[in-house]
Design an enzyme around this catalytic site. Sequence first.
Site, PDB file in Angstrom:
ATOM      1  N   HIS A 129       1.457   0.196 -12.997  1.00 15.61           N
ATOM      2  CA  HIS A 129       0.683   0.713 -11.856  1.00 15.61           C
ATOM      3  C   HIS A 129       1.559   0.648 -10.601  1.00 15.61           C
ATOM      4  O   HIS A 129       2.314  -0.305 -10.415  1.00 15.61           O
ATOM      5  CB  HIS A 129      -0.608  -0.092 -11.658  1.00 15.61           C
ATOM      6  CG  HIS A 129      -1.518   0.576 -10.683  1.00 15.61           C
ATOM      7  ND1 HIS A 129      -1.354   0.462  -9.320  1.00 15.61           N
ATOM      8  CD2 HIS A 129      -2.574   1.417 -10.868  1.00 15.61           C
ATOM      9  CE1 HIS A 129      -2.283   1.201  -8.711  1.00 15.61           C
ATOM     10  NE2 HIS A 129      -3.037   1.783  -9.631  1.00 15.61           N
ATOM     11  N   GLU A 163       0.227   9.221 -11.305  1.00 15.09           N
ATOM     12  CA  GLU A 163      -0.461   8.833 -10.075  1.00 15.09           C
ATOM     13  C   GLU A 163       0.516   8.884  -8.906  1.00 15.09           C
ATOM     14  O   GLU A 163       1.267   7.918  -8.690  1.00 15.09           O
ATOM     15  CB  GLU A 163      -0.987   7.400 -10.202  1.00 15.09           C
ATOM     16  CG  GLU A 163      -1.924   7.193 -11.364  1.00 15.09           C
ATOM     17  CD  GLU A 163      -2.834   6.007 -11.123  1.00 15.09           C
ATOM     18  OE1 GLU A 163      -4.035   6.227 -10.999  1.00 15.09           O
ATOM     19  OE2 GLU A 163      -2.332   4.869 -11.035  1.00 15.09           O
ATOM     20  N   LYS A 208      -8.915  -2.806  -9.850  1.00 16.60           N
ATOM     21  CA  LYS A 208      -7.913  -3.535  -9.052  1.00 16.60           C
ATOM     22  C   LYS A 208      -8.396  -4.983  -8.835  1.00 16.60           C
ATOM     23  O   LYS A 208      -9.177  -5.485  -9.628  1.00 16.60           O
ATOM     24  CB  LYS A 208      -7.640  -2.829  -7.729  1.00 16.60           C
ATOM     25  CG  LYS A 208      -7.387  -1.331  -7.905  1.00 16.60           C
ATOM     26  CD  LYS A 208      -6.767  -0.717  -6.705  1.00 16.60           C
ATOM     27  CE  LYS A 208      -6.759   0.789  -6.873  1.00 16.60           C
ATOM     28  NZ  LYS A 208      -5.768   1.441  -6.084  1.00 16.60           N
ATOM     29  N   ASN A 220      -9.924   1.608 -12.862  1.00 17.11           N
ATOM     30  CA  ASN A 220      -9.123   0.452 -12.481  1.00 17.11           C
ATOM     31  C   ASN A 220      -9.806  -0.222 -11.292  1.00 17.11           C
ATOM     32  O   ASN A 220      -9.775   0.303 -10.188  1.00 17.11           O
ATOM     33  CB  ASN A 220      -7.715   0.947 -12.102  1.00 17.11           C
ATOM     34  CG  ASN A 220      -6.859  -0.148 -11.487  1.00 17.11           C
ATOM     35  OD1 ASN A 220      -7.163  -1.337 -11.621  1.00 17.11           O
ATOM     36  ND2 ASN A 220      -5.788   0.244 -10.809  1.00 17.11           N
ATOM     37  N   GLU A 258       1.014  -0.153  -7.672  1.00 14.44           N
ATOM     38  CA  GLU A 258       0.898  -1.350  -6.832  1.00 14.44           C
ATOM     39  C   GLU A 258       1.765  -2.478  -7.387  1.00 14.44           C
ATOM     40  O   GLU A 258       2.231  -3.341  -6.641  1.00 14.44           O
ATOM     41  CB  GLU A 258      -0.585  -1.757  -6.702  1.00 14.44           C
ATOM     42  CG  GLU A 258      -1.287  -0.827  -5.730  1.00 14.44           C
ATOM     43  CD  GLU A 258      -2.729  -0.520  -6.055  1.00 14.44           C
ATOM     44  OE1 GLU A 258      -3.389  -1.305  -6.756  1.00 14.44           O
ATOM     45  OE2 GLU A 258      -3.206   0.546  -5.596  1.00 14.44           O
ATOM     46  N   GLY A 296      -5.685   5.674  -3.236  1.00 15.59           N
ATOM     47  CA  GLY A 296      -6.463   4.939  -2.236  1.00 15.59           C
ATOM     48  C   GLY A 296      -6.415   5.555  -0.845  1.00 15.59           C
ATOM     49  O   GLY A 296      -6.839   4.928   0.121  1.00 15.59           O
ATOM     50  N   SER A 299      -7.197   9.124  -5.703  1.00 10.06           N
ATOM     51  CA  SER A 299      -8.343   9.596  -4.903  1.00 10.06           C
ATOM     52  C   SER A 299      -9.257  10.568  -5.646  1.00 10.06           C
ATOM     53  O   SER A 299      -9.802  11.498  -5.042  1.00 10.06           O
ATOM     54  CB  SER A 299      -7.850  10.201  -3.584  1.00 10.06           C
ATOM     55  OG  SER A 299      -7.200   9.209  -2.816  1.00 10.06           O
TER      56      SER A 299
HETATM   57  C1  PEP Z   1      -5.578   3.705  -9.032  1.00  8.40           C
HETATM   58  O1  PEP Z   1      -5.626   2.580  -8.556  1.00  8.40           O
HETATM   59  O2  PEP Z   1      -5.076   3.858 -10.152  1.00  8.40           O
HETATM   60  C2  PEP Z   1      -6.123   4.830  -8.260  1.00  8.40           C
HETATM   61  C3  PEP Z   1      -5.947   6.037  -8.708  1.00  8.40           C
HETATM   62  O3  PEP Z   1      -6.795   4.527  -7.095  1.00  8.40           O
HETATM   63  P1  PEP Z   1      -7.760   5.507  -6.228  1.00  8.40           P
HETATM   64  O4  PEP Z   1      -8.605   6.277  -7.200  1.00  8.40           O
HETATM   65  O5  PEP Z   1      -8.560   4.577  -5.383  1.00  8.40           O
HETATM   66  O6  PEP Z   1      -6.869   6.406  -5.444  1.00  8.40           O
END
Ligand code: PEP
Length: 248
Positions: A95, A165, A12, A10, A97, A171, A211
């Site tokens: 997601h 997640e 983003k 992703n 976000e 992040g 992460s």
């Molecule tokens: C994501 O945006 O789905 C995600 C898992 O981000 P990150 O790997 O940066 O934590």
Amino acid sequence: MARQFFVGGNFKANGTKQSVKSIVENLNSEELPKDVEVVICPPALYLGLTVDLNKQPTVEVGAQNVFDKACGAFTGENIAEQVVDLGAKWTLTGHSERRTIIKESDDFIAEKTKYALDKGLKVILCIGETLDERKSGITLEVCARQLDAVSKIIKDWSKIVVAYEPVWAIGTGLAATPEDAEETHKQIREHLAKTIGEDQAEKIQILYGGSVNGKNAPEFKDKKNIDGFLVGGASLKPEFVSIIKSRL
Ligand code: PEP
């Protein structure tokens, strides 16, 4: 049963034409394992570019979001039919976000998921708890609520991949431990067995996201209920390839 290993990227709202081009060209130049499903989700503005540049047979392209209605007076929305028209095969829905910043509700996400499936897209449905919810001990309750909104209106889950997640891990550099993630994945699968049936629950791929990077990805290798990853930040870097190869 063996479920296929799956790695989603992703991007983003990051990148430029040039940086997206170098990510895709880097993937094109690699010998990727044939038995790993890879989906990259660039910003919508670069979907067509990504589809056109991608030459890897095991890599497909997805949107990060779609609306729950057809083309019309919906300024700024991504329309599933247009995503399909560009040659993308997938979309993310739910997601964190979008759940937390854009305030999308469980029901709206379920409607978007249904619409995307109806129009022929496959869906990576993201779920997960915030830090406060985790501290209150309601992780499974939250995941179950997010999944139930979808199972209320969708019976066939064969084109859905679930991405667990935890919001506190996205992040932040603070990935869940493989043991904690496995425990939650197991509970998610058990919950799905009750709501969509054992057969579908056994088949569905459940990804871990939060992460994940080239270094920690192999630590999740032997976890029975972790079928792959959804990767944010590291999908923009060459280490994304190490994550794709982390089960070799
Ligand atoms: C994501 O945006 O789905 C995600 C898992 O981000 P990150 O790997 O940066 O934590």
